[in-house]
Design a protein around this motif. Structure first.
Motif, short mmCIF file in Angstrom:
data_model
loop_
_atom_site.label_atom_id
_atom_site.label_comp_id
_atom_site.label_asym_id
_atom_site.label_seq_id
_atom_site.Cartn_x
_atom_site.Cartn_y
_atom_site.Cartn_z
N GLY A 87 -2.09 -4.24 -13.09
CA GLY A 87 -3.44 -4.68 -13.38
C GLY A 87 -4.49 -4.38 -12.33
O GLY A 87 -5.64 -4.79 -12.47
N LEU A 88 -4.12 -3.68 -11.26
CA LEU A 88 -5.10 -3.39 -10.21
C LEU A 88 -5.99 -2.20 -10.55
O LEU A 88 -6.93 -1.90 -9.81
N GLY A 89 -5.71 -1.53 -11.66
CA GLY A 89 -6.57 -0.44 -12.10
C GLY A 89 -5.90 0.92 -12.03
O GLY A 89 -4.86 1.10 -11.38
N LYS A 90 -6.50 1.89 -12.71
CA LYS A 90 -5.96 3.24 -12.77
C LYS A 90 -6.20 4.00 -11.46
O LYS A 90 -7.30 4.01 -10.93
N PHE A 91 -5.14 4.64 -10.98
CA PHE A 91 -5.19 5.38 -9.73
C PHE A 91 -4.68 6.79 -9.99
O PHE A 91 -3.50 7.01 -10.19
N VAL A 92 -5.59 7.77 -9.99
CA VAL A 92 -5.20 9.17 -10.14
C VAL A 92 -4.81 9.72 -8.78
O VAL A 92 -5.53 9.52 -7.79
N ILE A 93 -3.67 10.40 -8.69
CA ILE A 93 -3.21 10.91 -7.41
C ILE A 93 -2.62 12.31 -7.60
O ILE A 93 -2.02 12.62 -8.64
N CYS A 94 -2.82 13.17 -6.59
CA CYS A 94 -2.31 14.53 -6.68
C CYS A 94 -2.34 15.19 -5.30
O CYS A 94 -2.94 14.67 -4.37
#
Length: 216
Positions: free
Chosen positions: A93-100
């Motif tokens: 629930g802390l939010g969407k995190f895009v990582i790359c």
């Protein structure tokens, strides 16, 4: 065996491109209940960092990077499920995190462990891989309505793309909607400040501590 000894074995196995040895170390880490994050950060990742430095110095070449990464990933495939199991199933629930890994950078070791730990900490992580074109990172942020985006760079030749990415986010009009996080062996707090990134993460534990504080 001590964590330090296991970490040194892990480092040497990666630098020897020895998948059989990295798998052996990974299995012993689990059997002995050792600190998985410490082994990855102080062992496998340090080995990859040294390989990356030799690559930049033109003492090694792309096949060497790929072989070392393959050895590391063989261990990571064993350690990842165990790390998630130890962390337990947690709310995202802390939010969407895009990582790359940033465009031009083929490494994924550090980025993958950060992604795992962020997920355990409660973020909904969208790991879009390595060598991701900047425009595709922007699109992933839009498509997922992300709150956070993290880019990793292993080499000085690719970390410049983190600066370009900050500019592209502004051009696309979504920079103010995101918290940007930068990391990777050559990346520093000074670099983050110079390019206008919100957060610099020295390692996976640092990333989780800083991002959960922001999210909380």
């Amino acid at each position: 065996m001590s964590t330090e000894s296991l970490a040194e074995e892990a480092k040497q196995a990666v630098m020897a491109y020895d998948s059989k040895k990295t798998v052996d170390v990974a299995n012993r880490v689990i059997a002995e209940g050792a600190d998985i994050v410490a082994i990855i950060q102080d062992g496998f990742t340090k080995g990859m960092t040294e390989i990356g430095s030799l690559f930049e110095a033109k003492k090694l070449f792309l096949p060497h990077i790929m072989a070392a990464a393959g050895a590391m990933n063989a261990a990571l495939n064993i350690l990842t499920p165990e790390l998630e199991k130890r962390g337990g199933k947690m709310d995202e629930g802390l939010g969407k995190f895009v990582i790359c890994s940033i465009e031009g950078d083929i490494h994924s070791i550090g980025k993958d462990i950060v992604a795992i730990m962020l997920k355990v900490a409660g973020f909904s992580v969208v790991n879009i891989g390595r060598d991701v074109p900047l425009k595709d990172i922007v699109q992933a942020c839009k498509d997922n309505n992300a709150k956070y985006v993290g880019t990793s760079a292993l080499m000085t030749s690719t970390m410049v793309n983190q600066k370009t990415f900050e500019g592209l986010l502004k051009k696309e009009g979504i920079r103010d909607k995101l918290v940007t996080n930068v990391g990777g062996a050559p990346v520093t707090q000074q670099w983050a400040e110079e390019i206008g990134a919100d957060v610099y993460s020295e390692n996976a534990s640092d990333a989780v501590a800083k991002m959960t504080k922001i999210a909380g």
